[in-house]
Every structure is written in C-alpha cells, then in structure tokens.
Design an enzyme around this catalytic site. Sequence first.
Site, PDB file in Angstrom:
ATOM      1  N   HIS A  72       0.674  -1.383  -0.061  1.00 16.04           N
ATOM      2  CA  HIS A  72      -0.003  -0.205  -0.130  1.00 16.04           C
ATOM      3  C   HIS A  72       0.966   1.226   0.069  1.00 16.04           C
ATOM      4  O   HIS A  72       1.924   1.371   0.573  1.00 16.04           O
ATOM      5  CB  HIS A  72      -0.977  -0.008   1.310  1.00 16.04           C
ATOM      6  CG  HIS A  72      -2.127  -0.926   1.231  1.00 16.04           C
ATOM      7  ND1 HIS A  72      -3.319  -0.828   1.999  1.00 16.04           N
ATOM      8  CD2 HIS A  72      -2.359  -1.804   0.116  1.00 16.04           C
ATOM      9  CE1 HIS A  72      -4.150  -1.983   1.565  1.00 16.04           C
ATOM     10  NE2 HIS A  72      -3.563  -2.398   0.482  1.00 16.04           N
ATOM     11  N   TYR A 200      -9.605   5.202   6.717  1.00 12.78           N
ATOM     12  CA  TYR A 200     -10.108   5.649   8.108  1.00 12.78           C
ATOM     13  C   TYR A 200     -11.012   6.831   8.232  1.00 12.78           C
ATOM     14  O   TYR A 200     -10.829   8.081   7.632  1.00 12.78           O
ATOM     15  CB  TYR A 200      -8.659   6.420   9.059  1.00 12.78           C
ATOM     16  CG  TYR A 200      -7.533   5.427   9.239  1.00 12.78           C
ATOM     17  CD1 TYR A 200      -7.239   4.956  10.433  1.00 12.78           C
ATOM     18  CD2 TYR A 200      -6.806   4.831   7.979  1.00 12.78           C
ATOM     19  CE1 TYR A 200      -6.382   4.149  10.903  1.00 12.78           C
ATOM     20  CE2 TYR A 200      -5.743   3.912   8.470  1.00 12.78           C
ATOM     21  CZ  TYR A 200      -5.647   3.579   9.685  1.00 12.78           C
ATOM     22  OH  TYR A 200      -4.467   2.466   9.836  1.00 12.78           O
ATOM     23  N   PRO A 293      -4.677   0.609  18.668  1.00 16.64           N
ATOM     24  CA  PRO A 293      -4.255   0.049  17.212  1.00 16.64           C
ATOM     25  C   PRO A 293      -4.547   1.222  16.094  1.00 16.64           C
ATOM     26  O   PRO A 293      -4.050   0.677  14.817  1.00 16.64           O
ATOM     27  CB  PRO A 293      -5.299  -1.015  17.062  1.00 16.64           C
ATOM     28  CG  PRO A 293      -6.401  -0.758  18.131  1.00 16.64           C
ATOM     29  CD  PRO A 293      -6.006   0.061  19.252  1.00 16.64           C
ATOM     30  N   LYS A 297       0.800   0.457  15.069  1.00 17.93           N
ATOM     31  CA  LYS A 297       2.332   0.564  15.975  1.00 17.93           C
ATOM     32  C   LYS A 297       2.513  -0.682  16.641  1.00 17.93           C
ATOM     33  O   LYS A 297       3.602  -1.313  16.713  1.00 17.93           O
ATOM     34  CB  LYS A 297       2.520   1.691  16.520  1.00 17.93           C
ATOM     35  CG  LYS A 297       2.368   2.944  15.835  1.00 17.93           C
ATOM     36  CD  LYS A 297       3.643   2.802  14.696  1.00 17.93           C
ATOM     37  CE  LYS A 297       3.257   3.788  13.430  1.00 17.93           C
ATOM     38  NZ  LYS A 297       4.103   3.399  12.399  1.00 17.93           N
ATOM     39  N   TYR A 385       3.385   7.147  10.313  1.00 15.20           N
ATOM     40  CA  TYR A 385       2.570   5.935   9.731  1.00 15.20           C
ATOM     41  C   TYR A 385       3.527   5.060   9.054  1.00 15.20           C
ATOM     42  O   TYR A 385       3.377   3.712   9.586  1.00 15.20           O
ATOM     43  CB  TYR A 385       1.521   6.160   8.798  1.00 15.20           C
ATOM     44  CG  TYR A 385       0.435   5.082   8.741  1.00 15.20           C
ATOM     45  CD1 TYR A 385      -0.795   5.083   9.511  1.00 15.20           C
ATOM     46  CD2 TYR A 385       0.555   4.018   7.751  1.00 15.20           C
ATOM     47  CE1 TYR A 385      -1.768   4.332   9.544  1.00 15.20           C
ATOM     48  CE2 TYR A 385      -0.312   3.068   7.685  1.00 15.20           C
ATOM     49  CZ  TYR A 385      -1.623   2.998   8.426  1.00 15.20           C
ATOM     50  OH  TYR A 385      -2.507   1.941   8.446  1.00 15.20           O
TER      51      TYR A 385
END
Length: 391
Positions: A72, A200, A293, A297, A385
Amino acid sequence: MRTRVGIIGAGPAGLLLSHLLHRHGVESVVLESRPRDYVERRQRAGVVEHGVARILREAGVGERMDRDGLVHHGIELRFDGRAHRVDFTDLVDRRVMIYAQTEIVKDLVARRLADGGQVLFEATATALEGVDGDRPRIRYEHGGAEHVLECEAVAACDGFHGIGRRSLPEEAVRTFDRVYPFSWLGILADVPPSCDELVYAHHPTGFALHSMRSTTVSRLYLQVPNGTDPADWSDERIWEGLETRFALRDSDWRLGRGRITDKSVTPMRSFVTEPMRHGRLFLAGDAAHIVPPTGAKGLNLAMHDAVLLAGALRSWLLEGDESRADSYSDDALRRVWRAEHFSYWMTTLLHADPGGSAFDHRLQRSHLEFIASSRAAATQLAENYTGVPGI
C-alpha cells in the site's frame, strides 16, 4: 534444561528474537503457554511498516510476505462525507505492507522449527528466579510436569498479562497508562475489500476503519462503547453502522457485504513500562508497552524491540560487551514513545469522544482539514505511519 537465552512467548517479538539469535549463533528456547494452532490463528495486526518489512526480508523470512502481502502506497481519510488520500510514496518515498500478524507468526514458527529451534508450546512459565544474579531460571509447566530452564538472560515477550512484567520489582519500575472511553468492534468478512487502501473514517456517530487481510477477506472495525458484547451486534447492525460511517457524498462508492466469520471487541489503551530491563530480565513487545491500534504500531514496535535486543544480547553473550544491553531500554523507549504519541494522536483525532463537546468536534474537523490541505501536515502523518527511521 539449559540455554543461553530463555524467551517467554511465541508471538512476533519472541519468535523473531529467537530467529535472529540463531543467526547470530546464540542458542535460545521459546516457551509458549498456548497450543501452536491457537498461536497461529489468533487475529492481530496486519500493517507492516516499511522498515519492518525490510527487517523480515533481511532475516530471510519475508518470502511469503512479498508473495502474498499487499503493498500500500497510502491511506484514505474520510470525514464530512469527503475522501482525502495521503500518498506515502509521494510524501516520504516509503510504503507499508498489508500482511497479517498471524501469517508472520506462521512464517517464524516454521522457520524456527526447520532450523532445529526449540519452541515449546503449551509450556506455561510459572516463576522467574535469580534475574539479579548470573544464572536466572524460568520455572514452567509442560506435559503435566514442572521443569526449570536455566539461562544467562531472560526475554519476556509474553504480552501485557504475562509473568515477565509482573516479575519486575515494584520499586524498580514506573508505568504510564491511559484508558480510552471507547473500544473497537472488529470483524472478519468473506468479501473482497471495497477499497484499494485502508480507509480511516471520522464520523459524528463514531470512528470506522476499512482494512483487509487479502484480496478476498476484509477486516473492518467500528467504534463502540466500552463493555460492548459482540453478541449484541447483529450482522445487519454492523453493516449498517459501517455504511453510515464510510458514506461519501456525490460518489457511487459502496461498501461490499459478505459473511462475517469473526467478531471481537478490543479495548483501547496506551501503556508503557520503564525501564524495559532489570538485571538479566528484558521486556519486549506488549510485555513493555501497549498502543491503541489506530496508528498500526503494536506489531511494528514488537519487531523493532526484537532487533534491538538480539543485537544487544549478541554483543554481551558472544563478545562480552554489555554496553548495548545497558542501553537497550533507553534505545527502545525512544521509538516506543514516538509511536505512543502518534497512536494517541490518531486515536483522539479520529474517534468521537463520548464526553466531548461541540468545540472538541470542531477542533478535530479543523485538524483533518489541515492534513488534507497542508503537505507538511500530511508528511508528518505519512512519516509516522510508515515508520520513523533512525530511532
């Protein structure tokens, strides 16, 4: 039984540590309280940072990840009925891999056993002794009998509720904790993902996340109140809640539905233990720290801990240089606290706080708009991220 490093827990941290020690020429034994099939089935994270994917490749256990995983190059933020993509490749020239933690565990177990490694399943550690001395011992139950594993160092990779962290003297440690006023209801569904990258979603009724495990299996999450019983959420109620939170204005995008094969609720908390070493006892992974979550991480921190600890133990046990073991906790905690902050930030940015005000909601919206309009703000998200290098 004797070995050089006794490892408690056959999760990602414990298995990778054992594998790396083997490559360094350091013998270890892994004790795992659960059966092998349970360890290889339990659902956990699925986002692998750019650097962690490289670690697995360099360790010789990344072949299946590269074959079956999904690369991704960004994520999508949804809010106010609109979508905004954060392009990792453009912003920081890094990417992430979608490859389930269960599959990483399978790969590591298979490799340890193929290499002749000792991984004892259904072996429950019951006591740690002598960690302040030169020959610590792990007492454990296996096959209906009590055994003792003598070693030179103990690595507790046995999770938040394990014996490792509980064995630290209270006067020698500090803990830092935050419990969030919401949980995640997560599902696995036999349906191809409705998106190419993770979505998200920030919505007044609560957060939602669209992830995936493969091209045919979707992993989705809904924000729910703490104490939620998954049985109280029918399949129809779950799909309706997800559709509401992912909805886009002026778009023909639709959420695909399929058979739900797993439902579970995950509480949200942040937790850190300092230091991550006492005597010859070292903590790694969830035994030392927990992150919500949202920032993806937990798995990645565990893997970084294992790499640091493997190098420190190699230097100490093979070369007599204890300096890296002495600095292990400080070195690991620098990355831990960066990940803790990022996970806290993502969590408070995207979730609906049940005690929040209209003012709080407007601040969230303003910050989301800032990320969507500012390359600098989007870069900060992308850098964290995909994994901040160098710490």
